[in-house]
Design a protein around this motif. Structure first.
Motif, PDB file in Angstrom:
ATOM      1  N   THR A 160       0.832  -1.293   0.123  1.00 55.25           N
ATOM      2  CA  THR A 160       0.023   0.014  -0.003  1.00 55.25           C
ATOM      3  C   THR A 160       0.866   1.302  -0.123  1.00 55.25           C
ATOM      4  OG1 THR A 160      -0.140  -0.001   2.550  1.00 55.25           O
ATOM      5  CG2 THR A 160      -1.718  -1.189   1.452  1.00 55.25           C
ATOM      6  N   ASP A 161       2.022   1.165   0.330  1.00 55.49           N
ATOM      7  CA  ASP A 161       3.034   2.186   0.431  1.00 55.49           C
ATOM      8  C   ASP A 161       4.296   1.921  -0.067  1.00 55.49           C
ATOM      9  OD1 ASP A 161       4.022   4.906   1.064  1.00 55.49           O
ATOM     10  OD2 ASP A 161       3.513   4.547   3.225  1.00 55.49           O
ATOM     11  N   MET A 162       4.747   2.125  -1.163  1.00 58.29           N
ATOM     12  CA  MET A 162       5.926   1.839  -1.612  1.00 58.29           C
ATOM     13  C   MET A 162       7.207   2.660  -1.373  1.00 58.29           C
ATOM     14  SD  MET A 162       8.273   2.642  -4.436  1.00 58.29           S
ATOM     15  CE  MET A 162       7.341   3.215  -5.685  1.00 58.29           C
ATOM     16  N   GLU A 163       6.461   4.130  -1.143  1.00 53.93           N
ATOM     17  CA  GLU A 163       7.328   5.294  -1.142  1.00 53.93           C
ATOM     18  C   GLU A 163       7.912   5.422   0.248  1.00 53.93           C
ATOM     19  OE1 GLU A 163       8.998   7.256  -3.222  1.00 53.93           O
ATOM     20  OE2 GLU A 163       8.530   6.570  -5.048  1.00 53.93           O
ATOM     21  N   THR A 164       7.287   4.571   1.108  1.00 54.38           N
ATOM     22  CA  THR A 164       7.646   4.695   2.759  1.00 54.38           C
ATOM     23  C   THR A 164       9.055   4.884   3.039  1.00 54.38           C
ATOM     24  OG1 THR A 164       7.045   3.952   4.937  1.00 54.38           O
ATOM     25  CG2 THR A 164       7.309   2.282   3.238  1.00 54.38           C
ATOM     26  N   CYS A 165       9.392   5.799   3.977  1.00 56.83           N
ATOM     27  CA  CYS A 165      10.557   5.515   4.563  1.00 56.83           C
ATOM     28  C   CYS A 165      11.100   4.465   5.379  1.00 56.83           C
ATOM     29  CB  CYS A 165      11.103   6.936   5.323  1.00 56.83           C
ATOM     30  SG  CYS A 165      12.367   6.852   6.283  1.00 56.83           S
ATOM     31  N   TYR A 166      10.111   4.076   6.011  1.00 52.93           N
ATOM     32  CA  TYR A 166      10.255   2.989   6.964  1.00 52.93           C
ATOM     33  C   TYR A 166      10.361   1.478   6.326  1.00 52.93           C
ATOM     34  CZ  TYR A 166      10.356   5.132  11.784  1.00 52.93           C
ATOM     35  OH  TYR A 166      11.046   5.846  12.600  1.00 52.93           O
ATOM     36  N   LYS A 167      11.260   1.156   5.948  1.00 52.46           N
ATOM     37  CA  LYS A 167      11.881  -0.119   5.450  1.00 52.46           C
ATOM     38  C   LYS A 167      12.788  -0.960   6.129  1.00 52.46           C
ATOM     39  CE  LYS A 167      10.817   1.238   0.468  1.00 52.46           C
ATOM     40  NZ  LYS A 167      10.347   2.605   0.634  1.00 52.46           N
ATOM     41  N   LEU A 168      12.467  -2.072   6.701  1.00 53.89           N
ATOM     42  CA  LEU A 168      13.200  -2.960   7.378  1.00 53.89           C
ATOM     43  C   LEU A 168      13.594  -4.196   6.739  1.00 53.89           C
ATOM     44  CD1 LEU A 168      14.163  -3.680  10.425  1.00 53.89           C
ATOM     45  CD2 LEU A 168      12.111  -4.550  10.832  1.00 53.89           C
ATOM     46  N   PHE A 169      15.033  -4.265   6.457  1.00 53.43           N
ATOM     47  CA  PHE A 169      15.448  -5.452   5.742  1.00 53.43           C
ATOM     48  C   PHE A 169      16.712  -6.482   6.484  1.00 53.43           C
ATOM     49  CE2 PHE A 169      15.208  -1.779   2.795  1.00 53.43           C
ATOM     50  CZ  PHE A 169      14.411  -1.971   1.861  1.00 53.43           C
ATOM     51  N   ASP A 170      16.400  -7.564   6.066  1.00 55.13           N
ATOM     52  CA  ASP A 170      17.640  -8.743   6.408  1.00 55.13           C
ATOM     53  C   ASP A 170      18.829  -7.854   5.631  1.00 55.13           C
ATOM     54  OD1 ASP A 170      19.596 -10.591   5.525  1.00 55.13           O
ATOM     55  OD2 ASP A 170      18.274 -12.113   6.598  1.00 55.13           O
ATOM     56  N   THR A 171      19.932  -7.633   6.591  1.00 52.88           N
ATOM     57  CA  THR A 171      21.040  -6.771   6.009  1.00 52.88           C
ATOM     58  C   THR A 171      21.842  -7.326   4.902  1.00 52.88           C
ATOM     59  OG1 THR A 171      20.996  -5.609   8.238  1.00 52.88           O
ATOM     60  CG2 THR A 171      22.964  -5.793   6.830  1.00 52.88           C
ATOM     61  N   LYS A 172      22.085  -8.773   5.259  1.00 51.66           N
ATOM     62  CA  LYS A 172      22.608  -9.503   4.084  1.00 51.66           C
ATOM     63  C   LYS A 172      21.897  -9.553   2.909  1.00 51.66           C
ATOM     64  CE  LYS A 172      25.278 -12.580   7.329  1.00 51.66           C
ATOM     65  NZ  LYS A 172      25.623 -13.956   7.703  1.00 51.66           N
ATOM     66  N   LEU A 173      20.613  -9.621   2.648  1.00 48.78           N
ATOM     67  CA  LEU A 173      20.024  -9.603   1.498  1.00 48.78           C
ATOM     68  C   LEU A 173      20.062  -8.180   1.030  1.00 48.78           C
ATOM     69  CD1 LEU A 173      16.519 -11.453   2.405  1.00 48.78           C
ATOM     70  CD2 LEU A 173      18.610 -12.201   1.056  1.00 48.78           C
ATOM     71  N   LEU A 174      19.841  -7.039   1.839  1.00 48.33           N
ATOM     72  CA  LEU A 174      20.018  -5.798   1.241  1.00 48.33           C
ATOM     73  C   LEU A 174      21.388  -5.450   0.768  1.00 48.33           C
ATOM     74  CD1 LEU A 174      18.634  -2.890   1.170  1.00 48.33           C
ATOM     75  CD2 LEU A 174      19.708  -2.388   3.393  1.00 48.33           C
ATOM     76  N   GLN A 175      22.426  -5.945   1.514  1.00 46.61           N
ATOM     77  CA  GLN A 175      23.887  -5.587   0.806  1.00 46.61           C
ATOM     78  C   GLN A 175      24.182  -6.578  -0.360  1.00 46.61           C
ATOM     79  OE1 GLN A 175      25.835  -6.592   4.390  1.00 46.61           O
ATOM     80  NE2 GLN A 175      26.100  -4.493   5.013  1.00 46.61           N
ATOM     81  N   SER A 176      23.408  -7.850  -0.685  1.00 43.21           N
ATOM     82  CA  SER A 176      23.577  -8.547  -1.852  1.00 43.21           C
ATOM     83  C   SER A 176      23.140  -7.800  -3.254  1.00 43.21           C
ATOM     84  CB  SER A 176      22.997  -9.686  -1.889  1.00 43.21           C
ATOM     85  OG  SER A 176      21.437  -9.783  -1.676  1.00 43.21           O
ATOM     86  N   LEU A 177      22.174  -6.794  -2.947  1.00 39.22           N
ATOM     87  CA  LEU A 177      21.657  -6.092  -4.135  1.00 39.22           C
ATOM     88  C   LEU A 177      22.643  -4.909  -4.643  1.00 39.22           C
ATOM     89  CD1 LEU A 177      18.047  -5.298  -2.818  1.00 39.22           C
ATOM     90  CD2 LEU A 177      18.647  -7.346  -4.077  1.00 39.22           C
ATOM     91  N   ASN A 178      22.638  -4.966  -6.051  1.00 39.02           N
ATOM     92  CA  ASN A 178      23.288  -4.111  -6.648  1.00 39.02           C
ATOM     93  C   ASN A 178      22.697  -2.747  -6.944  1.00 39.02           C
ATOM     94  OD1 ASN A 178      25.315  -2.827  -8.280  1.00 39.02           O
ATOM     95  ND2 ASN A 178      24.486  -3.692 -10.187  1.00 39.02           N
ATOM     96  N   LEU A 179      22.486  -2.037  -6.050  1.00 37.60           N
ATOM     97  CA  LEU A 179      21.558  -0.584  -5.884  1.00 37.60           C
ATOM     98  C   LEU A 179      22.594   0.606  -6.573  1.00 37.60           C
ATOM     99  CD1 LEU A 179      20.263  -0.917  -2.259  1.00 37.60           C
ATOM    100  CD2 LEU A 179      19.024  -1.459  -4.508  1.00 37.60           C
ATOM    101  N   ARG A 180      21.874   1.060  -7.389  1.00 38.35           N
ATOM    102  CA  ARG A 180      22.427   2.314  -8.320  1.00 38.35           C
ATOM    103  C   ARG A 180      21.711   3.577  -8.159  1.00 38.35           C
ATOM    104  NH1 ARG A 180      25.065  -0.582 -12.618  1.00 38.35           N
ATOM    105  NH2 ARG A 180      24.640   1.356 -13.995  1.00 38.35           N
ATOM    106  N   GLU A 181      20.632   3.806  -7.675  1.00 37.87           N
ATOM    107  CA  GLU A 181      19.873   5.221  -7.604  1.00 37.87           C
ATOM    108  C   GLU A 181      20.346   5.864  -6.779  1.00 37.87           C
ATOM    109  OE1 GLU A 181      17.764   6.183 -10.275  1.00 37.87           O
ATOM    110  OE2 GLU A 181      18.335   4.343 -11.056  1.00 37.87           O
ATOM    111  N   LYS A 182      20.928   7.188  -7.003  1.00 37.95           N
ATOM    112  CA  LYS A 182      21.459   8.240  -6.236  1.00 37.95           C
ATOM    113  C   LYS A 182      20.631   9.064  -5.143  1.00 37.95           C
ATOM    114  CE  LYS A 182      25.626   6.997  -7.906  1.00 37.95           C
ATOM    115  NZ  LYS A 182      26.593   6.249  -7.216  1.00 37.95           N
ATOM    116  N   ARG A 183      19.364   9.306  -5.785  1.00 38.39           N
ATOM    117  CA  ARG A 183      18.309   9.983  -5.305  1.00 38.39           C
ATOM    118  C   ARG A 183      16.995   9.400  -4.692  1.00 38.39           C
ATOM    119  NH1 ARG A 183      18.522  15.248  -5.116  1.00 38.39           N
ATOM    120  NH2 ARG A 183      16.170  15.498  -5.702  1.00 38.39           N
ATOM    121  N   PHE A 184      15.915   9.698  -4.862  1.00 41.36           N
ATOM    122  CA  PHE A 184      14.587   9.049  -4.329  1.00 41.36           C
ATOM    123  C   PHE A 184      14.335   7.931  -5.368  1.00 41.36           C
ATOM    124  CE2 PHE A 184      14.581  13.310  -2.661  1.00 41.36           C
ATOM    125  CZ  PHE A 184      14.396  13.130  -1.310  1.00 41.36           C
ATOM    126  N   GLY A 185      15.054   7.608  -6.465  1.00 42.26           N
ATOM    127  CA  GLY A 185      14.534   6.430  -6.970  1.00 42.26           C
ATOM    128  C   GLY A 185      15.070   4.970  -6.393  1.00 42.26           C
TER     129      GLY A 185
END
Length: 241
Positions: A160-185
């Protein structure tokens, strides 16, 4: 599930006047199951006294685990999050804006599905539940809901809210992603890429929202909305790696 430490990433830009207030709120929170807190502040080349404010707060609270990093040039919120994610050492990581729009007292609400063994990722939704929500901008709300709808179409989620600030992740899963967007993308990119991890378990809980006006310091604008659309299409329709 046993969690020993939660990493709290705070991207900060010109928040010298208020960052001590959010740090006070984080300090006051007692996390469930004696989970320890690691606070990672990433200063995205602020032009005010953010660095001095953080240094003073850290000196006054030596028992609080605060780690501070500063970009030599302004790169954007997403870039600040990339820095924080790379430095996170907690079992799980949550994103916390430096302003006062989101309430750290609700960390435990997001942690419950994790600690009960149900979830790998938990989003805090401003559009569900009975918690208080400040009434602000009609078109901003419509834009958020439309971006969430478009993201859901391409990620096959029902958030219901993809743009929310509050996102809680498994750290290892999060660090495994190749994240590229520099701003609000960052928001649509991390959502779509996380949704593609096999057997990922994503939950959503209702949170409160104490939004700011632009006069009070809100930074996201219509250009960021168009960038979000571009990112949803880029990472949703194509490989977008």
């Amino acid at each position: 599930m046993k969690i020993d430490k939660l990493s709290i990433i705070i991207p900060a830009y010109n928040e010298g006047g208020t960052i001590h207030l959010i740090l006070n709120k984080i300090k006051a929170v007692e996390l469930m199951d004696n989970i320890q807190k690691e606070i990672i502040i990433v200063d995205d080349c602020s032009r005010d006294n953010t660095e001095q404010a953080v240094a003073a707060y850290r000196d006054e609270n030596p028992d609080l685990n605060i780690r501070y990093f500063k970009h030599p040039v302004n790169k954007g919120k997403g870039a600040a999050l990339h820095t924080g994610i790379a430095q996170a050492t907690g079992d799980y990581t949550i994103i916390q804006d430096a302003d006062l729009e989101y309430d750290p007292e609700e960390y435990n609400d997001l942690l419950k599905p994790i600690c009960k063994g149900f979830a790998d990722v938990v989003y805090g939704s401003r559009f569900m539940g009975s918690n208080p929500h400040r009434i602000l901008f009609f078109w901003h709300t419509i834009g958020n809901r439309w971006l969430t709808f478009l993201s859901n179409m391409l990620s096959n989620l029902n958030l219901t809210d993809m743009e929310t600030c509050y996102k809680l992740f498994d750290t290892k899963l999060l660090q495994s992603l190749n994240l590229r967007e520099k701003r609000f993308g960052f928001e649509p990119e991390v959502t779509i890429k996380m949704s593609r991890i096999p057997q990922i378990r994503i939950y959503e809980v209702g949170i409160s929202y104490y939004g700011r006006t632009y006069e009070e310091g809100k930074k996201i604008g219509w250009k960021d909305g168009f960038r979000a659309i571009y990112c949803i299409l880029k990472y949703g329709l194509f490989t977008g790696k």
